[in-house]
Design a protein around this motif. Structure first.
Motif, PDB file in Angstrom:
ATOM      1  N   ALA A  16       0.830  -1.206   0.000  1.00  0.00           N
ATOM      2  CA  ALA A  16       0.000   0.000   0.000  1.00  0.00           C
ATOM      3  C   ALA A  16       0.864   1.255   0.000  1.00  0.00           C
ATOM      4  O   ALA A  16       0.573   2.226  -0.707  1.00  0.00           O
ATOM      5  CB  ALA A  16      -0.939  -0.008   1.204  1.00  0.00           C
ATOM      6  N   PHE A  17       1.947   1.222   0.778  1.00  0.00           N
ATOM      7  CA  PHE A  17       2.832   2.383   0.834  1.00  0.00           C
ATOM      8  C   PHE A  17       3.543   2.593  -0.501  1.00  0.00           C
ATOM      9  O   PHE A  17       3.639   3.717  -1.003  1.00  0.00           O
ATOM     10  CB  PHE A  17       3.843   2.198   1.967  1.00  0.00           C
ATOM     11  CG  PHE A  17       4.776   3.379   2.137  1.00  0.00           C
ATOM     12  CD1 PHE A  17       4.300   4.582   2.606  1.00  0.00           C
ATOM     13  CD2 PHE A  17       6.125   3.268   1.829  1.00  0.00           C
ATOM     14  CE1 PHE A  17       5.143   5.671   2.765  1.00  0.00           C
ATOM     15  CE2 PHE A  17       6.978   4.352   1.985  1.00  0.00           C
ATOM     16  CZ  PHE A  17       6.486   5.555   2.466  1.00  0.00           C
ATOM     17  N   ASP A  18       4.031   1.517  -1.085  1.00  0.00           N
ATOM     18  CA  ASP A  18       4.718   1.643  -2.375  1.00  0.00           C
ATOM     19  C   ASP A  18       3.764   2.115  -3.462  1.00  0.00           C
ATOM     20  O   ASP A  18       4.148   2.896  -4.352  1.00  0.00           O
ATOM     21  CB  ASP A  18       5.351   0.309  -2.760  1.00  0.00           C
ATOM     22  CG  ASP A  18       6.599  -0.004  -1.938  1.00  0.00           C
ATOM     23  OD1 ASP A  18       7.112   0.914  -1.271  1.00  0.00           O
ATOM     24  OD2 ASP A  18       7.057  -1.158  -1.964  1.00  0.00           O
ATOM     25  N   ALA A  19       2.506   1.646  -3.421  1.00  0.00           N
ATOM     26  CA  ALA A  19       1.525   2.091  -4.411  1.00  0.00           C
ATOM     27  C   ALA A  19       1.238   3.582  -4.244  1.00  0.00           C
ATOM     28  O   ALA A  19       1.106   4.316  -5.233  1.00  0.00           O
ATOM     29  CB  ALA A  19       0.239   1.280  -4.285  1.00  0.00           C
ATOM     30  N   LEU A  20       1.151   4.040  -2.983  1.00  0.00           N
ATOM     31  CA  LEU A  20       0.952   5.466  -2.746  1.00  0.00           C
ATOM     32  C   LEU A  20       2.128   6.269  -3.275  1.00  0.00           C
ATOM     33  O   LEU A  20       1.951   7.279  -3.969  1.00  0.00           O
ATOM     34  CB  LEU A  20       0.766   5.707  -1.242  1.00  0.00           C
ATOM     35  CG  LEU A  20       0.775   7.165  -0.778  1.00  0.00           C
ATOM     36  CD1 LEU A  20      -0.306   7.967  -1.475  1.00  0.00           C
ATOM     37  CD2 LEU A  20       0.619   7.240   0.748  1.00  0.00           C
ATOM     38  N   CYS A  21       3.344   5.827  -2.956  1.00  0.00           N
ATOM     39  CA  CYS A  21       4.536   6.536  -3.439  1.00  0.00           C
ATOM     40  C   CYS A  21       4.583   6.554  -4.968  1.00  0.00           C
ATOM     41  O   CYS A  21       4.976   7.562  -5.575  1.00  0.00           O
ATOM     42  CB  CYS A  21       5.797   5.882  -2.878  1.00  0.00           C
ATOM     43  SG  CYS A  21       6.016   6.091  -1.106  1.00  0.00           S
ATOM     44  N   ALA A  22       4.195   5.457  -5.592  1.00  0.00           N
ATOM     45  CA  ALA A  22       4.210   5.386  -7.051  1.00  0.00           C
ATOM     46  C   ALA A  22       3.211   6.373  -7.649  1.00  0.00           C
ATOM     47  O   ALA A  22       3.499   7.029  -8.665  1.00  0.00           O
ATOM     48  CB  ALA A  22       3.898   3.967  -7.503  1.00  0.00           C
ATOM     49  N   ARG A  95      -6.779   8.038  -3.915  1.00  0.00           N
ATOM     50  CA  ARG A  95      -7.141   6.622  -3.748  1.00  0.00           C
ATOM     51  C   ARG A  95      -6.024   5.875  -3.028  1.00  0.00           C
ATOM     52  O   ARG A  95      -6.274   5.016  -2.162  1.00  0.00           O
ATOM     53  CB  ARG A  95      -7.433   5.984  -5.107  1.00  0.00           C
ATOM     54  CG  ARG A  95      -8.760   6.427  -5.720  1.00  0.00           C
ATOM     55  CD  ARG A  95      -9.162   5.514  -6.867  1.00  0.00           C
ATOM     56  NE  ARG A  95      -8.215   5.546  -7.974  1.00  0.00           N
ATOM     57  CZ  ARG A  95      -8.262   6.427  -8.979  1.00  0.00           C
ATOM     58  NH1 ARG A  95      -9.220   7.350  -9.009  1.00  0.00           N
ATOM     59  NH2 ARG A  95      -7.377   6.382  -9.954  1.00  0.00           N
ATOM     60  N   GLY A  96      -4.770   6.189  -3.376  1.00  0.00           N
ATOM     61  CA  GLY A  96      -3.642   5.559  -2.692  1.00  0.00           C
ATOM     62  C   GLY A  96      -3.592   5.926  -1.224  1.00  0.00           C
ATOM     63  O   GLY A  96      -3.306   5.081  -0.361  1.00  0.00           O
ATOM     64  N   LYS A  97      -3.889   7.178  -0.900  1.00  0.00           N
ATOM     65  CA  LYS A  97      -3.910   7.612   0.493  1.00  0.00           C
ATOM     66  C   LYS A  97      -5.025   6.912   1.266  1.00  0.00           C
ATOM     67  O   LYS A  97      -4.835   6.474   2.406  1.00  0.00           O
ATOM     68  CB  LYS A  97      -4.080   9.139   0.554  1.00  0.00           C
ATOM     69  CG  LYS A  97      -2.843   9.926   0.131  1.00  0.00           C
ATOM     70  CD  LYS A  97      -3.124  11.415   0.105  1.00  0.00           C
ATOM     71  CE  LYS A  97      -1.846  12.218  -0.125  1.00  0.00           C
ATOM     72  NZ  LYS A  97      -0.960  12.247   1.049  1.00  0.00           N
ATOM     73  N   ASP A  98      -6.198   6.822   0.639  1.00  0.00           N
ATOM     74  CA  ASP A  98      -7.321   6.166   1.306  1.00  0.00           C
ATOM     75  C   ASP A  98      -7.003   4.695   1.594  1.00  0.00           C
ATOM     76  O   ASP A  98      -7.286   4.190   2.684  1.00  0.00           O
ATOM     77  CB  ASP A  98      -8.581   6.254   0.436  1.00  0.00           C
ATOM     78  CG  ASP A  98      -9.124   7.674   0.337  1.00  0.00           C
ATOM     79  OD1 ASP A  98      -8.708   8.531   1.136  1.00  0.00           O
ATOM     80  OD2 ASP A  98      -9.962   7.931  -0.564  1.00  0.00           O
ATOM     81  N   HIS A  99      -6.404   4.023   0.612  1.00  0.00           N
ATOM     82  CA  HIS A  99      -6.091   2.601   0.804  1.00  0.00           C
ATOM     83  C   HIS A  99      -5.034   2.419   1.888  1.00  0.00           C
ATOM     84  O   HIS A  99      -5.144   1.512   2.734  1.00  0.00           O
ATOM     85  CB  HIS A  99      -5.610   1.986  -0.511  1.00  0.00           C
ATOM     86  CG  HIS A  99      -5.241   0.540  -0.393  1.00  0.00           C
ATOM     87  ND1 HIS A  99      -6.116  -0.420   0.047  1.00  0.00           N
ATOM     88  CD2 HIS A  99      -4.058  -0.118  -0.634  1.00  0.00           C
ATOM     89  CE1 HIS A  99      -5.526  -1.605   0.070  1.00  0.00           C
ATOM     90  NE2 HIS A  99      -4.277  -1.441  -0.331  1.00  0.00           N
ATOM     91  N   PHE A 100      -4.020   3.276   1.896  1.00  0.00           N
ATOM     92  CA  PHE A 100      -2.989   3.188   2.928  1.00  0.00           C
ATOM     93  C   PHE A 100      -3.616   3.390   4.307  1.00  0.00           C
ATOM     94  O   PHE A 100      -3.304   2.658   5.260  1.00  0.00           O
ATOM     95  CB  PHE A 100      -1.904   4.237   2.670  1.00  0.00           C
ATOM     96  CG  PHE A 100      -0.779   4.204   3.665  1.00  0.00           C
ATOM     97  CD1 PHE A 100       0.188   3.213   3.609  1.00  0.00           C
ATOM     98  CD2 PHE A 100      -0.684   5.171   4.652  1.00  0.00           C
ATOM     99  CE1 PHE A 100       1.226   3.180   4.529  1.00  0.00           C
ATOM    100  CE2 PHE A 100       0.347   5.145   5.575  1.00  0.00           C
ATOM    101  CZ  PHE A 100       1.300   4.149   5.520  1.00  0.00           C
ATOM    102  N   GLY A 101      -4.522   4.362   4.432  1.00  0.00           N
ATOM    103  CA  GLY A 101      -5.190   4.587   5.709  1.00  0.00           C
ATOM    104  C   GLY A 101      -6.027   3.399   6.138  1.00  0.00           C
ATOM    105  O   GLY A 101      -6.083   3.053   7.330  1.00  0.00           O
ATOM    106  N   ALA A 129      13.271   1.544  -4.891  1.00  0.00           N
ATOM    107  CA  ALA A 129      13.614   2.622  -5.821  1.00  0.00           C
ATOM    108  C   ALA A 129      12.530   3.674  -5.863  1.00  0.00           C
ATOM    109  O   ALA A 129      12.775   4.831  -6.186  1.00  0.00           O
ATOM    110  CB  ALA A 129      13.829   2.045  -7.218  1.00  0.00           C
ATOM    111  N   VAL A 130      11.302   3.279  -5.520  1.00  0.00           N
ATOM    112  CA  VAL A 130      10.186   4.209  -5.611  1.00  0.00           C
ATOM    113  C   VAL A 130      10.285   5.295  -4.555  1.00  0.00           C
ATOM    114  O   VAL A 130      10.071   6.460  -4.829  1.00  0.00           O
ATOM    115  CB  VAL A 130       8.842   3.452  -5.458  1.00  0.00           C
ATOM    116  CG1 VAL A 130       7.673   4.430  -5.379  1.00  0.00           C
ATOM    117  CG2 VAL A 130       8.651   2.502  -6.627  1.00  0.00           C
ATOM    118  N   ASN A 131      10.636   4.915  -3.313  1.00  0.00           N
ATOM    119  CA  ASN A 131      10.580   5.904  -2.239  1.00  0.00           C
ATOM    120  C   ASN A 131      11.937   6.265  -1.674  1.00  0.00           C
ATOM    121  O   ASN A 131      12.013   6.897  -0.635  1.00  0.00           O
ATOM    122  CB  ASN A 131       9.662   5.410  -1.117  1.00  0.00           C
ATOM    123  CG  ASN A 131      10.130   4.092  -0.515  1.00  0.00           C
ATOM    124  OD1 ASN A 131      11.236   4.018  -0.004  1.00  0.00           O
ATOM    125  ND2 ASN A 131       9.311   3.063  -0.593  1.00  0.00           N
TER     126      ASN A 131
END
Length: 294
Positions: A16-22, A95-101, A129-131
């Protein structure tokens, strides 16, 4: 020893964190290639930067600074004129923030607090590499509130925006005498000032309502005036903005925005309401409890 269920939650959190960063990185790369018109409030008295630099800092600021109060978040007040592609990318970030939360909530429900702390601490230590660019030395501590607070998105094109500091806000929670007593019991009941407040509380009728008042940090309030009425008939909307506000702009131009002061006023600028029902002075200072006026 880490259980399989703990490992599965750790993996879900990392994904979830990597998806948000991406999603943030994708938006920032788009802005690098297609810089939008942007207005932002200078921070710390600094000079305005490019749209790309300011947006990248606003969206990637997810870490505690040394000595930072864990309850405090840093504000990035700005307005972005967004075309259709940029609006879609901003929605993807949310959406990434909501999912991470949601994942954080799931972990808090399933595991003890120390396990979440350990999982959070491990996030920036991975060779991702993303974050990798999101923290200076790989030892930064993730600020969860700054991770999942959403960017703001106007639902329709805006004609003009009126910005103003709101620095006299407060939250009010209604308490009973019994509630106030329980709060006092959490303090050092042997201290003289707490004993004095106990006696003051005991002198009140048991059914008297009380108010616990918390002063709120200054915030920027934006009044949006839409080009056309929204579906519900509104042509104006007020919102607090602590993160960039993306407004749909087919022509790529910003709506008219006034220029507010860079910092909130130091003294009260609005007259105190004469009909306020809460005493100005707290009755029980240690727990911020006031009496109502009758």
């Amino acid at each position: 020893m880490t259980s399989p269920s703990d490992m599965a939650l750790q993996k879900t959190l990392e994904e979830a964190f990597d998806a948000l960063c991406a999603s943030i990185d994708t938006l920032c790369r788009h802005v690098d290639r297609h810089p939008p018109q942007l207005w932002c409030l200078p921070s710390d008295g600094g000079q305005p930067r490019s749209a790309a630099a300011w947006l990248r800092e606003a969206l990637t600021d997810m870490w505690y600074h040394d000595g930072q109060d864990g309850r405090a978040t840093r504000n990035y007040v700005g307005v972005v004129a967004a075309d259709e592609a940029l609006m879609a990318l901003a929605e993807a970030v949310n959406r990434g923030k909501d999912h991470f939360g949601e994942v954080i909530t799931q972990i808090r429900t399933a595991l003890p607090a120390d396990r979440l702390s350990a999982m959070r601490a491990a996030l920036p230590l991975r060779p991702s590499a993303v974050n990798a660019h999101l923290c200076d030395d790989g030892l930064a501590r993730l600020h969860l509130k700054q991770c999942w607070r959403r960017v703001l998105i106007a639902p329709a094109p805006v004609a003009r925006i009126r910005l103003a500091w709101y620095s006299n806000g407060r939250s009010i929670k209604r308490l009973s005498v019994q509630d106030a007593e329980r709060l006092l019991m959490q303090l050092d009941t042997s201290a003289d000032h707490v004993r004095i407040q106990y006696r003051k509380l005991a002198a009140l009728p048991s059914d008297e309502p009380l108010a616990q008042v918390q002063a709120q940090a200054p915030l920027m309030r934006a009044n949006l005036f839409y080009v056309e009425p929204l579906d519900d008939g509104r042509q104006r909307q007020a919102m607090n903005i602590a993160m960039p506000l993306f407004v749909p702009s087919p022509n790529g131009r910003l709506p008219h925005c006034n220029q507010p002061p860079a910092a909130p006023p130091e003294t009260r600028t609005r007259a105190r309401r004469s009909d306020s029902r809460i005493d100005d002075e707290p009755w029980l200072p240690s727990i911020r409890v006031h009496r109502y006026r009758y």
